[in-house]
Enzyme design. Structure first.
Site, PDB file in Angstrom:
ATOM      1  N   ASP A  51      -2.534 -17.687  -6.016  1.00  0.00           N
ATOM      2  CA  ASP A  51      -1.899 -17.481  -4.713  1.00  0.00           C
ATOM      3  C   ASP A  51      -1.131 -18.713  -4.243  1.00  0.00           C
ATOM      4  O   ASP A  51      -0.171 -18.614  -3.492  1.00  0.00           O
ATOM      5  CB  ASP A  51      -2.939 -17.086  -3.667  1.00  0.00           C
ATOM      6  CG  ASP A  51      -3.353 -15.645  -3.900  1.00  0.00           C
ATOM      7  OD1 ASP A  51      -4.232 -15.409  -4.748  1.00  0.00           O
ATOM      8  OD2 ASP A  51      -2.749 -14.757  -3.278  1.00  0.00           O
ATOM      9  N   GLY A  89      -1.366  -9.210  -3.414  1.00  0.00           N
ATOM     10  CA  GLY A  89      -0.975  -9.983  -4.589  1.00  0.00           C
ATOM     11  C   GLY A  89       0.191 -10.867  -4.175  1.00  0.00           C
ATOM     12  O   GLY A  89       1.144 -10.391  -3.528  1.00  0.00           O
ATOM     13  N   ALA A  90       0.099 -12.160  -4.525  1.00  0.00           N
ATOM     14  CA  ALA A  90       1.042 -13.135  -3.971  1.00  0.00           C
ATOM     15  C   ALA A  90       2.524 -12.753  -4.144  1.00  0.00           C
ATOM     16  O   ALA A  90       3.277 -12.712  -3.159  1.00  0.00           O
ATOM     17  CB  ALA A  90       0.742 -14.514  -4.560  1.00  0.00           C
ATOM     18  N   ASN A 134      -6.940 -18.993  -5.753  1.00  0.00           N
ATOM     19  CA  ASN A 134      -6.875 -17.596  -6.195  1.00  0.00           C
ATOM     20  C   ASN A 134      -8.067 -16.860  -5.576  1.00  0.00           C
ATOM     21  O   ASN A 134      -8.875 -17.457  -4.856  1.00  0.00           O
ATOM     22  CB  ASN A 134      -6.890 -17.516  -7.724  1.00  0.00           C
ATOM     23  CG  ASN A 134      -6.548 -16.110  -8.222  1.00  0.00           C
ATOM     24  OD1 ASN A 134      -5.572 -15.498  -7.775  1.00  0.00           O
ATOM     25  ND2 ASN A 134      -7.348 -15.559  -9.127  1.00  0.00           N
ATOM     26  N   ARG A 176      -0.693 -13.246   6.461  1.00  0.00           N
ATOM     27  CA  ARG A 176      -1.728 -13.797   5.557  1.00  0.00           C
ATOM     28  C   ARG A 176      -1.356 -15.249   5.255  1.00  0.00           C
ATOM     29  O   ARG A 176      -0.203 -15.533   4.935  1.00  0.00           O
ATOM     30  CB  ARG A 176      -1.816 -12.981   4.256  1.00  0.00           C
ATOM     31  CG  ARG A 176      -2.247 -11.517   4.496  1.00  0.00           C
ATOM     32  CD  ARG A 176      -2.615 -10.819   3.201  1.00  0.00           C
ATOM     33  NE  ARG A 176      -3.887 -11.292   2.687  1.00  0.00           N
ATOM     34  CZ  ARG A 176      -4.345 -10.957   1.476  1.00  0.00           C
ATOM     35  NH1 ARG A 176      -3.640 -10.185   0.676  1.00  0.00           N
ATOM     36  NH2 ARG A 176      -5.519 -11.401   1.073  1.00  0.00           N
TER      37      ARG A 176
HETATM   38  O1  MRU Z   1      -6.274 -10.586  -1.497  1.00  0.00           O
HETATM   39  P1  MRU Z   1      -5.333 -10.223  -2.600  1.00  0.00           P
HETATM   40  O2  MRU Z   1      -5.672  -8.937  -3.261  1.00  0.00           O
HETATM   41  O3  MRU Z   1      -3.889 -10.292  -2.150  1.00  0.00           O
HETATM   42  O4  MRU Z   1      -5.537 -11.387  -3.687  1.00  0.00           O
HETATM   43  C1  MRU Z   1      -4.748 -11.352  -4.855  1.00  0.00           C
HETATM   44  C2  MRU Z   1      -5.068 -12.424  -5.805  1.00  0.00           C
HETATM   45  O5  MRU Z   1      -5.894 -13.274  -5.573  1.00  0.00           O
HETATM   46  C3  MRU Z   1      -4.247 -12.459  -7.060  1.00  0.00           C
HETATM   47  O6  MRU Z   1      -4.992 -12.954  -8.139  1.00  0.00           O
HETATM   48  C4  MRU Z   1      -3.029 -13.394  -6.836  1.00  0.00           C
HETATM   49  O7  MRU Z   1      -2.354 -13.038  -5.684  1.00  0.00           O
HETATM   50  C5  MRU Z   1      -2.089 -13.371  -7.982  1.00  0.00           C
HETATM   51  S1  MRU Z   1      -1.200 -11.848  -8.071  1.00  0.00           S
HETATM   52  C6  MRU Z   1      -0.065 -11.936  -9.334  1.00  0.00           C
END
Ligand code: MRU
Length: 367
Positions: A245, A55-56, A255, A97
């Site tokens: 993201d 999650g970002a 996202n 990432r």
């Molecule tokens: O690959 P991830 O699980 O890190 O992807 C997360 C997302 O796409 C979320 O929607 C995004 O980071 C927003 S989190 C507040």
């Protein structure tokens, strides 16, 4: 996390073994709530790469704490050497990432502070960097709460809300972005229900969003990703809320993969599509979403349903394409909810106006 009896998503923790970046290992949810202590920078990098923490905003917080861990575990006894430790740690963390800009935003804040603190003695330098990392974590929770207050007004009594992936407390230092506004609407007493896309291939919706909402007694139904459009066709979705993201200057949003398909379906059925994110997710250095780097992940995530405990679902050697994110064009987005207000169409001008209200938010800290 910001749910009673649930530990924080990521924190700095003093343990008998030394300082640790302690995080909820999200790969173990929903089966087990496991806390993982990272005692070395390499463990923080591994945790981000393997989505133990994800999650970002949560990635940005973990990276800031990772830099602090690197200076605390370094034996260097002069500040000049510690600045090199910061630079090296930032390089390693930046390579984990590529898509979530919050990672680069947090690293830039730590690097800049390190440069500004060159005249401090080593112990004071370490302390100042740790305080900054903790500030990034605390601010994130505060920003999410403010987002929740702005966003809850868009959630109407009786709403059926569709969300994709997990943009909850687990994806932030606490409270969440998209789930933050759902949480705020629920706390206001609104009778709401959430459709959670399972979110193939890593199932953040089924595993994490459904788990988080259950902790708080918010009604939630998990659906296969392929069900969303037909629910909209049946009139069973009132709005869509998702996290982000990275958001480009024109309002295009990267996202979790599958978000674009949800946005297209929502547009077809004239259902408002809301994006929810702190200003640290804005990247004004990129004119459009086409410039956002999209992470490609291992074919195994697609070929195996559960971490290799099952037989592969594809024939051996099958060619697999596994992008982790997609880009939703600004024109499909009704509004972007931030901690300083709601950006509406035209998003480019609206975002620029809102961002001017918070000079502490970092923009253009691209990878
Ligand atoms: O690959 P991830 O699980 O890190 O992807 C997360 C997302 O796409 C979320 O929607 C995004 O980071 C927003 S989190 C507040």
């Amino acid at each position: 996390m910001d749910v009673s009896n649930t530990p924080a998503t990521v924190t700095w923790t003093e343990t008998p073994e030394g300082p640790s970046v302690r995080l909820i290992d999200q790969t173990c949810l929903p089966g087990e709530l496991v806390l993982k202590d990272c005692y070395a920078l390499e463990e923080v990098c591994e945790a981000i790469k393997s989505l133990r923490v994800r999650g970002a905003p949560a990635i940005g917080c973990s990276a800031a704490l990772g830099v602090a861990l690197a200076v605390y575990t370094s034996g260097a006894d002069c500040t000049r050497e510690l600045i090199s430790v910061v630079e090296d740690a930032a390089k390693q963390l930046a390579a984990t990432r590529p898509t979530a800009v919050n990672l680069f935003w947090a690293l830039e804040r730590m690097r800049q502070l390190a440069q500004q603190s060159a005249s401090l003695p080593p112990e004071a330098f370490r302390q100042v960097l740790l305080e900054e990392a903790q500030r990034i974590v605390d601010d994130d929770i505060d920003r999410c709460r403010r987002i929740g207050q702005y966003g809850a007004e868009l959630i109407l009594e009786g709403a059926n809300i569709l969300t994709h992936c997990n943009a909850g407390a687990l994806a932030t230092a606490g409270y969440g972005t998209a789930l933050g506004i759902i949480r705020a609407a629920h706390q206001q007493g609104k009778d709401i229900h959430v459709w959670a896309d399972e979110t193939r291939p890593l199932l953040q919706g089924a595993r994490l969003t459904a788990w988080e909402l259950a902790q708080e007694g918010i009604p939630c139904t998990v659906i296969c990703d392929s069900v969303a459009a037909s629910l909209m066709q049946m009139g069973k979705v009132d709005c869509v809320v998702v996290g982000a993201d990275r958001i480009a200057a024109n309002g295009d949003v990267a996202n979790k993969i599958g978000t674009y398909a949800v946005a297209i379906a929502a547009a077809r059925h004239e259902i408002p599509f809301y994006v929810v994110a702190p200003l640290s997710t804005l990247d004004f250095s990129l004119a459009t979403g086409q410039e956002i780097p999209i992470e490609q992940r291992s074919p195994e995530e697609v070929c195996y349903l559960a971490d290799r405990v099952t037989e592969p679902i594809c024939p051996e050697g099958a060619d697999v394409y596994n992008p982790a994110f997609d880009v939703t064009p600004a024109e499909l987005i009704a509004a972007i909810i931030t901690e300083v207000g709601i950006a509406r169409q035209p998003l480019a001008a609206s975002l620029a106006g809102l961002s001017g209200e918070d000079s502490s938010a970092g923009f253009g800290s691209s990878s």
